[in-house]
Design an enzyme around this catalytic site. Sequence first.
Site, mmCIF file in Angstrom:
data_model
loop_
_atom_site.group_PDB
_atom_site.id
_atom_site.type_symbol
_atom_site.label_atom_id
_atom_site.label_comp_id
_atom_site.label_asym_id
_atom_site.label_seq_id
_atom_site.Cartn_x
_atom_site.Cartn_y
_atom_site.Cartn_z
ATOM 1 C CB SER A 177 -1.071 0.345 1.491
ATOM 2 O OG SER A 177 0.040 0.177 2.654
ATOM 3 C CD GLU A 221 0.789 7.273 5.580
ATOM 4 O OE1 GLU A 221 1.001 6.136 6.380
ATOM 5 O OE2 GLU A 221 1.691 8.718 6.341
ATOM 6 C CG ASP A 227 2.233 13.974 17.678
ATOM 7 O OD1 ASP A 227 1.931 13.007 19.232
ATOM 8 O OD2 ASP A 227 3.248 12.290 16.590
ATOM 9 C CG PHE A 266 9.855 12.798 9.430
ATOM 10 C CD1 PHE A 266 8.836 13.281 10.282
ATOM 11 C CD2 PHE A 266 9.764 12.005 9.068
ATOM 12 C CE1 PHE A 266 7.705 13.298 9.858
ATOM 13 C CE2 PHE A 266 8.414 11.120 9.016
ATOM 14 C CZ PHE A 266 7.292 11.761 9.059
ATOM 15 C CG HIS A 311 1.776 1.220 4.555
ATOM 16 N ND1 HIS A 311 0.119 1.702 3.820
ATOM 17 C CD2 HIS A 311 2.143 2.686 4.995
ATOM 18 C CE1 HIS A 311 -0.432 3.177 4.516
ATOM 19 N NE2 HIS A 311 0.765 3.929 4.639
HETATM 20 P P1 FAD Z 1 -1.584 5.313 20.509
HETATM 21 O O1 FAD Z 1 -1.926 4.464 20.401
HETATM 22 O O2 FAD Z 1 -2.824 6.260 21.504
HETATM 23 O O3 FAD Z 1 -0.175 5.311 21.698
HETATM 24 C C1 FAD Z 1 0.425 6.739 21.712
HETATM 25 C C2 FAD Z 1 0.942 6.629 23.717
HETATM 26 O O4 FAD Z 1 0.287 6.723 24.356
HETATM 27 C C3 FAD Z 1 2.030 5.720 23.165
HETATM 28 O O5 FAD Z 1 3.151 5.699 23.691
HETATM 29 C C4 FAD Z 1 1.234 4.419 23.894
HETATM 30 O O6 FAD Z 1 1.981 3.882 25.026
HETATM 31 C C5 FAD Z 1 0.725 4.954 24.997
HETATM 32 N N1 FAD Z 1 -1.077 4.609 25.196
HETATM 33 C C6 FAD Z 1 -1.625 4.000 24.350
HETATM 34 N N2 FAD Z 1 -2.834 3.392 25.051
HETATM 35 C C7 FAD Z 1 -2.915 3.934 26.070
HETATM 36 C C8 FAD Z 1 -3.327 3.368 27.157
HETATM 37 N N3 FAD Z 1 -4.974 2.880 27.014
HETATM 38 N N4 FAD Z 1 -3.050 4.274 27.905
HETATM 39 C C9 FAD Z 1 -2.696 4.569 28.527
HETATM 40 N N5 FAD Z 1 -1.198 4.967 27.581
HETATM 41 C C10 FAD Z 1 -1.393 4.468 26.348
HETATM 42 N N6 FAD Z 1 -0.162 11.479 12.890
HETATM 43 C C11 FAD Z 1 -1.237 12.470 12.281
HETATM 44 O O7 FAD Z 1 -1.224 13.292 12.862
HETATM 45 N N7 FAD Z 1 -1.912 12.355 11.355
HETATM 46 C C12 FAD Z 1 -1.348 10.811 10.135
HETATM 47 O O8 FAD Z 1 -2.046 10.839 9.525
HETATM 48 C C13 FAD Z 1 -0.180 9.571 11.496
HETATM 49 N N8 FAD Z 1 -0.366 9.415 10.461
HETATM 50 C C14 FAD Z 1 0.488 7.911 10.817
HETATM 51 C C15 FAD Z 1 0.764 6.229 9.835
HETATM 52 C C16 FAD Z 1 1.116 5.381 10.818
HETATM 53 C C17 FAD Z 1 1.467 4.401 9.907
HETATM 54 C C18 FAD Z 1 1.963 6.429 11.793
HETATM 55 C C19 FAD Z 1 2.971 4.427 12.425
HETATM 56 C C20 FAD Z 1 1.993 7.427 12.418
HETATM 57 C C21 FAD Z 1 1.128 8.513 12.143
HETATM 58 N N9 FAD Z 1 1.091 9.189 13.040
HETATM 59 C C22 FAD Z 1 0.154 10.017 12.280
HETATM 60 C C23 FAD Z 1 1.830 9.554 14.029
HETATM 61 C C24 FAD Z 1 0.423 9.486 15.331
HETATM 62 O O9 FAD Z 1 0.066 10.072 14.949
HETATM 63 C C25 FAD Z 1 1.918 9.455 16.200
HETATM 64 O O10 FAD Z 1 2.774 9.124 16.351
HETATM 65 C C26 FAD Z 1 1.123 9.644 17.892
HETATM 66 O O11 FAD Z 1 1.715 10.842 19.026
HETATM 67 C C27 FAD Z 1 0.390 8.449 18.235
HETATM 68 O O12 FAD Z 1 -0.373 7.725 17.762
HETATM 69 P P2 FAD Z 1 -0.684 6.532 18.207
HETATM 70 O O13 FAD Z 1 -2.695 6.199 16.864
HETATM 71 O O14 FAD Z 1 0.421 4.772 17.771
HETATM 72 O O15 FAD Z 1 -1.483 6.973 19.469
#
Ligand code: FAD
Length: 284
Positions: A7, A9, A100, A207, A257
């Site tokens: 895929s 992005e 973020d 980055f 990806h």
């Molecule tokens: P989570 O899974 O919520 O994790 C975030 C942090 O919180 C981690 O340190 C985790 O250990 C901790 N955590 C998770 N769940 C819990 C819980 N229930 N209790 C306590 N701690 C917890 N960012 C953007 O802004 N836009 C995008 O389009 C985007 N696309 C991305 C695509 C990919 C494939 C990747 C890998 C990253 C992308 N990001 C994007 C970056 C991402 O938003 C950041 O890395 C963000 O800081 C974490 O998102 P996450 O969904 O992994 O968070």
Amino acid sequence: MSSHHFSIEFFPPKTPEAFERLRETRARLYRLSPEYFSVTLGAGGTTREGTQDVAVEIHQEGRQSAPHITCIGTSRATIRERIMAYKSLGIKRLVALRGDLPSSYGVLGEFRYANELVEFVRAETGDWFSIDVAAYPEMHPQAKSPQDDLENFVRKVKAGADAAITQYFYNPDAYFRFVEAVRKAGVETPIIAGVMPITNYASLARFSDACGAEIPRWMRLRLESYGEDLASIREFGLDVVTALCERLLEGGAPGFHFYSLNQAAPVEALYERLGPAGYRPDSG
Ligand code: FAD
């Protein structure tokens, strides 16, 4: 066609000219027939409208699109509105993320973590969407520890994700170890390796520092030594990333990806190089 997942992005462009350029990039990349094209949201100041516009164009062009949705700083009502809009447009795939926010934002909204978003999307739309989530083989930079991050990842997948896409990395062992740990925790969900082609050292270094991806020392030194010689950076980058992908496939990774940064050539070059590992560009 390939037997591996593949895929690509994009990020939503900010100007009409860049939108047009992305259409040309897409037309080239459609020839490679990836499974879907995902479109980021919020990262780099892009807007929801831009994400939706690009995702809808891709969908209307007869390809599968996967808009990213982020939940931090966002209300349930807003997320509901977004996912219902995608559903009514016939889009069937989402990449669900926390996202973020700049630290100046005081209010975090109704979601704290991506697992809550996944749960919410499932509760609202059942099995309509195929949901991808993010994974961090080198640990999410804000996690307390690798074990804690792993537990959080497992919780997020169990909330209803169908697959995970990793942050990019250049250490295949980090990926293998991560997958092993996830399997030990009883989760069999495919973990697609996120791959960042190397075309420019300065922006990659900046980055990578921000998102917690390590560029190994031997690679940094080589890349630095090329200075402004972009051709050498690209050639070295292509060699290294091809070897990385080959090792990942040999070790059982389900596929890739590609973080295209809206450029066709680096993805095409990698795809071409990976031919013997199972990729075959469409003849058309
Ligand atoms: P989570 O899974 O919520 O994790 C975030 C942090 O919180 C981690 O340190 C985790 O250990 C901790 N955590 C998770 N769940 C819990 C819980 N229930 N209790 C306590 N701690 C917890 N960012 C953007 O802004 N836009 C995008 O389009 C985007 N696309 C991305 C695509 C990919 C494939 C990747 C890998 C990253 C992308 N990001 C994007 C970056 C991402 O938003 C950041 O890395 C963000 O800081 C974490 O998102 P996450 O969904 O992994 O968070």
